[in-house]
Scaffold this motif. Structure first.
Motif, PDB file in Angstrom:
ATOM      1  N   SER A   1       0.711  -1.118   0.049  1.00 26.23           N
ATOM      2  CA  SER A   1      -0.061   0.014  -0.227  1.00 26.23           C
ATOM      3  C   SER A   1       0.835   1.247   0.089  1.00 26.23           C
ATOM      4  O   SER A   1       2.148   1.337   0.249  1.00 26.23           O
ATOM      5  CB  SER A   1      -0.986  -0.011   1.280  1.00 26.23           C
ATOM      6  OG  SER A   1      -0.019   0.390   2.352  1.00 26.23           O
ATOM      7  N   PRO A   2       0.424   2.509  -0.255  1.00 24.44           N
ATOM      8  CA  PRO A   2       0.964   3.812  -0.292  1.00 24.44           C
ATOM      9  C   PRO A   2       1.793   3.962   1.105  1.00 24.44           C
ATOM     10  O   PRO A   2       2.921   4.513   1.218  1.00 24.44           O
ATOM     11  CB  PRO A   2       0.303   4.680  -0.454  1.00 24.44           C
ATOM     12  CG  PRO A   2      -1.015   4.086  -1.208  1.00 24.44           C
ATOM     13  CD  PRO A   2      -1.092   2.688  -0.936  1.00 24.44           C
ATOM     14  N   LYS A   3       1.162   3.585   2.295  1.00 20.02           N
ATOM     15  CA  LYS A   3       1.597   3.866   3.568  1.00 20.02           C
ATOM     16  C   LYS A   3       2.748   3.023   3.657  1.00 20.02           C
ATOM     17  O   LYS A   3       3.779   3.176   4.139  1.00 20.02           O
ATOM     18  CB  LYS A   3       0.465   3.670   4.743  1.00 20.02           C
ATOM     19  CG  LYS A   3       1.206   3.994   5.982  1.00 20.02           C
ATOM     20  CD  LYS A   3      -0.362   4.880   6.878  1.00 20.02           C
ATOM     21  CE  LYS A   3       0.443   5.335   8.000  1.00 20.02           C
ATOM     22  NZ  LYS A   3      -0.914   6.088   8.794  1.00 20.02           N
ATOM     23  N   LEU A   4       2.490   1.675   3.207  1.00 18.57           N
ATOM     24  CA  LEU A   4       3.713   0.632   3.441  1.00 18.57           C
ATOM     25  C   LEU A   4       4.965   1.065   2.536  1.00 18.57           C
ATOM     26  O   LEU A   4       5.959   0.838   3.176  1.00 18.57           O
ATOM     27  CB  LEU A   4       3.318  -0.806   3.333  1.00 18.57           C
ATOM     28  CG  LEU A   4       2.267  -1.428   4.240  1.00 18.57           C
ATOM     29  CD1 LEU A   4       1.957  -2.722   3.859  1.00 18.57           C
ATOM     30  CD2 LEU A   4       3.091  -1.723   5.632  1.00 18.57           C
ATOM     31  N   SER A   5       4.629   1.293   1.571  1.00 22.28           N
ATOM     32  CA  SER A   5       5.705   1.976   0.619  1.00 22.28           C
ATOM     33  C   SER A   5       6.389   3.076   1.224  1.00 22.28           C
ATOM     34  O   SER A   5       7.416   3.300   0.948  1.00 22.28           O
ATOM     35  CB  SER A   5       5.133   2.383  -1.044  1.00 22.28           C
ATOM     36  OG  SER A   5       4.410   1.388  -1.523  1.00 22.28           O
ATOM     37  N   SER A   6       5.747   4.148   1.736  1.00 26.35           N
ATOM     38  CA  SER A   6       6.358   5.123   2.515  1.00 26.35           C
ATOM     39  C   SER A   6       7.295   4.739   3.645  1.00 26.35           C
ATOM     40  O   SER A   6       8.437   5.263   3.546  1.00 26.35           O
ATOM     41  CB  SER A   6       5.101   6.226   3.095  1.00 26.35           C
ATOM     42  OG  SER A   6       4.351   6.648   1.874  1.00 26.35           O
ATOM     43  N   TYR A   7       6.637   3.751   4.490  1.00 23.56           N
ATOM     44  CA  TYR A   7       7.591   3.388   5.394  1.00 23.56           C
ATOM     45  C   TYR A   7       8.900   2.533   5.071  1.00 23.56           C
ATOM     46  O   TYR A   7      10.060   2.576   5.485  1.00 23.56           O
ATOM     47  CB  TYR A   7       6.715   2.164   6.330  1.00 23.56           C
ATOM     48  CG  TYR A   7       6.038   3.199   7.377  1.00 23.56           C
ATOM     49  CD1 TYR A   7       6.521   3.584   8.505  1.00 23.56           C
ATOM     50  CD2 TYR A   7       4.476   2.911   7.455  1.00 23.56           C
ATOM     51  CE1 TYR A   7       5.842   4.519   9.286  1.00 23.56           C
ATOM     52  CE2 TYR A   7       3.675   3.471   8.258  1.00 23.56           C
ATOM     53  CZ  TYR A   7       4.414   4.393   9.219  1.00 23.56           C
ATOM     54  OH  TYR A   7       3.710   5.099  10.068  1.00 23.56           O
TER      55      TYR A   7
ATOM     56  N   ALA B   1       4.910  11.975   0.078  1.00 24.07           N
ATOM     57  CA  ALA B   1       4.834  12.795  -0.823  1.00 24.07           C
ATOM     58  C   ALA B   1       5.334  12.254  -2.294  1.00 24.07           C
ATOM     59  O   ALA B   1       4.846  12.138  -3.323  1.00 24.07           O
ATOM     60  CB  ALA B   1       5.627  14.226  -0.612  1.00 24.07           C
ATOM     61  N   LEU B   2       6.807  11.642  -1.985  1.00 24.62           N
ATOM     62  CA  LEU B   2       7.396  11.040  -3.326  1.00 24.62           C
ATOM     63  C   LEU B   2       6.501   9.797  -3.472  1.00 24.62           C
ATOM     64  O   LEU B   2       6.268   9.766  -4.988  1.00 24.62           O
ATOM     65  CB  LEU B   2       8.634  10.529  -2.972  1.00 24.62           C
ATOM     66  CG  LEU B   2       9.652  11.769  -2.906  1.00 24.62           C
ATOM     67  CD1 LEU B   2      10.846  11.111  -2.199  1.00 24.62           C
ATOM     68  CD2 LEU B   2      10.056  12.351  -4.189  1.00 24.62           C
ATOM     69  N   VAL B   3       6.005   8.837  -2.862  1.00 27.43           N
ATOM     70  CA  VAL B   3       5.250   7.690  -3.282  1.00 27.43           C
ATOM     71  C   VAL B   3       3.922   8.074  -3.882  1.00 27.43           C
ATOM     72  O   VAL B   3       3.608   7.637  -4.888  1.00 27.43           O
ATOM     73  CB  VAL B   3       4.954   7.040  -1.925  1.00 27.43           C
ATOM     74  CG1 VAL B   3       3.769   5.884  -2.276  1.00 27.43           C
ATOM     75  CG2 VAL B   3       6.148   6.246  -1.611  1.00 27.43           C
ATOM     76  N   ASN B   4       3.254   9.013  -3.536  1.00 21.90           N
ATOM     77  CA  ASN B   4       2.181   9.584  -4.067  1.00 21.90           C
ATOM     78  C   ASN B   4       2.493  10.181  -5.390  1.00 21.90           C
ATOM     79  O   ASN B   4       1.640   9.982  -6.513  1.00 21.90           O
ATOM     80  CB  ASN B   4       1.435  10.754  -3.186  1.00 21.90           C
ATOM     81  CG  ASN B   4       0.782  10.028  -1.750  1.00 21.90           C
ATOM     82  OD1 ASN B   4       0.416   9.057  -1.751  1.00 21.90           O
ATOM     83  ND2 ASN B   4       0.760  10.776  -0.881  1.00 21.90           N
ATOM     84  N   SER B   5       3.664  10.889  -5.628  1.00 20.15           N
ATOM     85  CA  SER B   5       3.889  11.491  -6.912  1.00 20.15           C
ATOM     86  C   SER B   5       4.333  10.301  -7.928  1.00 20.15           C
ATOM     87  O   SER B   5       4.188  10.423  -9.018  1.00 20.15           O
ATOM     88  CB  SER B   5       5.094  12.420  -6.625  1.00 20.15           C
ATOM     89  OG  SER B   5       4.529  13.620  -5.998  1.00 20.15           O
ATOM     90  N   MET B   6       5.207   9.355  -7.316  1.00 27.03           N
ATOM     91  CA  MET B   6       5.685   8.234  -8.106  1.00 27.03           C
ATOM     92  C   MET B   6       4.717   7.212  -8.856  1.00 27.03           C
ATOM     93  O   MET B   6       4.930   6.500  -9.521  1.00 27.03           O
ATOM     94  CB  MET B   6       6.623   7.294  -7.347  1.00 27.03           C
ATOM     95  CG  MET B   6       8.054   8.201  -7.033  1.00 27.03           C
ATOM     96  SD  MET B   6       8.911   7.276  -5.942  1.00 27.03           S
ATOM     97  CE  MET B   6      10.413   8.294  -6.204  1.00 27.03           C
ATOM     98  N   LYS B   7       3.343   7.530  -8.161  1.00 28.59           N
ATOM     99  CA  LYS B   7       2.190   6.433  -8.638  1.00 28.59           C
ATOM    100  C   LYS B   7       1.751   7.105  -9.878  1.00 28.59           C
ATOM    101  O   LYS B   7       0.933   6.717 -10.790  1.00 28.59           O
ATOM    102  CB  LYS B   7       1.097   6.392  -7.735  1.00 28.59           C
ATOM    103  CG  LYS B   7       1.632   5.682  -6.360  1.00 28.59           C
ATOM    104  CD  LYS B   7       0.350   5.247  -5.566  1.00 28.59           C
ATOM    105  CE  LYS B   7      -0.071   6.742  -5.173  1.00 28.59           C
ATOM    106  NZ  LYS B   7      -1.365   6.671  -4.040  1.00 28.59           N
TER     107      LYS B   7
END
Length: 473
Positions: free
Chosen positions: A238-244, A259-265
């Motif tokens: 998930s985005p949250k796990l990806s951020s961690y 912010a990067l994970v949300n942009s990288m999608k």
């Protein structure tokens, strides 16, 4: 030309200022904190500085006779809930101030916004562009995707991942496509647009010659470094796990990781235009940009880093507000030692942290960094921008440099680690003695308990550190 630059201490603006000064332009640089003026441009005869916070601007501080202004204010690392409102307000205030001058052109660096499902930060970039449009001056907007250069957030994060993980099990967004662009090309676009009427009131996507997935970027980076890496992508993170995942593997803050994970999608593919004909540029390949970045690193000449931004840590205020050590309601560990060789001691102080470590019980410093990461702090992975050079605002592991002056023989650091209070660490030479002071201002009962919990470690950690700063091995 007389040029106004905003975001002077930021990654892009600091480099752009140096290039514009080489081209003999006169610069008016806006800074929020006069203690953070970059040393590289502080004494330049064509450069002057004004203190300006565009969220709370003072009228009549910007000279009326400017020709061009650069709007380079942005931080992806903020965790403010009203981020978009703050960005819009900042751009609106800038617009009002510039409209009261003779400025003919504003140049703005944004992000590529061609995907239908934009992240919060990319939406904010587009909103700022709309806010900056004016009937009093012409707006030229450049929209870039991933920027590759020594010290850039994307470069340092990819470097962390590639150099630490021979086998990577990664989120599915690594298959997202993008068009990375070298920092040197970004500066060429920004400086080349000065006064060009053909670019007035237009926006252009700027991008490198290749369309790559983030996975391909990692593998090409590994090739440049001579490393063999294997990557497996999972569709379930998930985005949250990806951020961690990004947060714990790399030196980024959790806010920036989100912010990067949300942009990288979001696919960042630029729309073709005739901009390269106007600027006379052929953008370099991704591999070339990486190779040039490592040349800078090997020469220890990294001009700016994303970590320089105070938002890359827990620091929220101007540095100058914390530059005086508090005297009351604090716990202190004060040590002094007669110095043997002043030049040696100063060099040791200015080389502390990062790859050099803390000279004494480095394992405990690393453990404190790991604990800080677990609690959402910055940890030790930020390191330092330069191995032997420090200036106010620089990150130094989980500290922030507040004051650094070799002539005054004083270095003052402020803690950005997670703490139940505030902490300072000072090194100062007076006559023939080195004074080392650790000051902690606790917050509530937990702050006091924290001090007494770590107090036993101070006896040997701080003692060993001052000894190492004074006694050549």
């Amino acid at each position: 030309m007389k040029i106004l630059i905003t975001g002077t201490t930021g990654y892009i603006a600091k480099r752009l200022a140096l290039q514009l000064l080489e081209d003999k332009h006169e610069l008016i640089c806006c800074v929020r904190d006069m203690n953070r003026i970059p040393d590289e441009i502080e004494e330049h005869p064509l450069c002057s500085f004004i203190k300006m916070d565009f969220l709370n601007p003072e009228p009549n501080k910007i000279p009326k006779n400017i020709d061009v202004a650069y709007y380079l204010i942005h931080s992806m690392a903020t965790d403010a809930d009203d981020f978009e409102d703050l960005e819009r307000q900042c751009a609106h205030n800038f617009k009002n101030l510039v409209e009261a001058t003779q400025c003919k052109q504003v140049i703005y660096l944004s992000g590529i916004v061609n995907d239908d499902s934009l992240s919060k930060h990319l939406k904010s970039r587009l909103q700022v562009e709309e806010t900056l449009k004016s009937e009093k001056y012409a707006l030229t907007t450049f929209r870039a995707g991933i920027i590759v250069g020594s010290g850039s957030a994307s470069f340092e994060i990819i470097r962390d991942i590639v150099e630490k993980l021979p086998l990577m099990v990664t989120p599915k967004w690594l298959n997202t496509k993008t068009q990375p662009l070298g920092i040197r090309d970004v500066l060429t676009y920004l400086s080349g647009a000065l006064g060009k009427e053909a670019l007035f009131n237009k926006s252009y996507d700027i991008f490198g010659p290749e369309i790559l997935t983030y996975k391909e970027m990692l593998l090409q980076f590994a090739e440049v470094r001579g490393l063999k890496r294997h990557i497996r992508t999972l569709p379930i993170l998930s985005p949250k796990l990806s951020s961690y995942w990004l947060y714990f593997v790399t030196s980024t803050s959790f806010q920036l990781a989100q912010a990067l994970v949300n942009s990288m999608k979001v696919e960042v593919i630029g729309r073709p235009s005739d901009i390269n004909d106007h600027i006379k540029i052929e953008p370099m390949s991704y591999k070339t940009a990486v190779e040039l970045a490592f040349q800078r690193i090997e020469q220890n000449s990294v001009i700016s880093s994303w970590k320089d931004a105070v938002s890359s840590g827990r620091f929220k205020d101007q540095l100058s507000k914390h530059i005086e050590l508090p005297q009351f309601g604090c716990f202190k560990d004060v040590r002094s030692k007669t110095i043997i060789d002043e030049e040696f001691t100063l060099n040791q102080i200015w080389g502390i942290g990062g790859r050099n470590g803390w000279y004494s019980f480095n394992g405990l410093w690393k453990l404190r960094g790991y604990v800080d990461k677990l609690f959402g702090g910055v940890g030790l992975r930020r390191g330092r921008t330069h191995d032997t050079y420090l200036e106010p605002g620089d990150p130094l592991d989980f500290w922030r440099v507040l004051f650094a002056d070799k002539k005054e023989k004083r270095l003052l650091l402020f803690a950005e680690m997670k703490l139940p209070g505030e902490a300072w660490l000072e090194f100062k030479i007076v006559k023939d003695k080195l004074y080392q002071r650790a000051v902690f201002r606790p917050k509530g009962v937990w702050g006091r308990l924290y001090w007494y919990m770590v107090l036993p470690f101070h006896a040997f950690v701080f003692k060993g550190m001052i000894n190492a700063l004074v006694e050549p091995k």
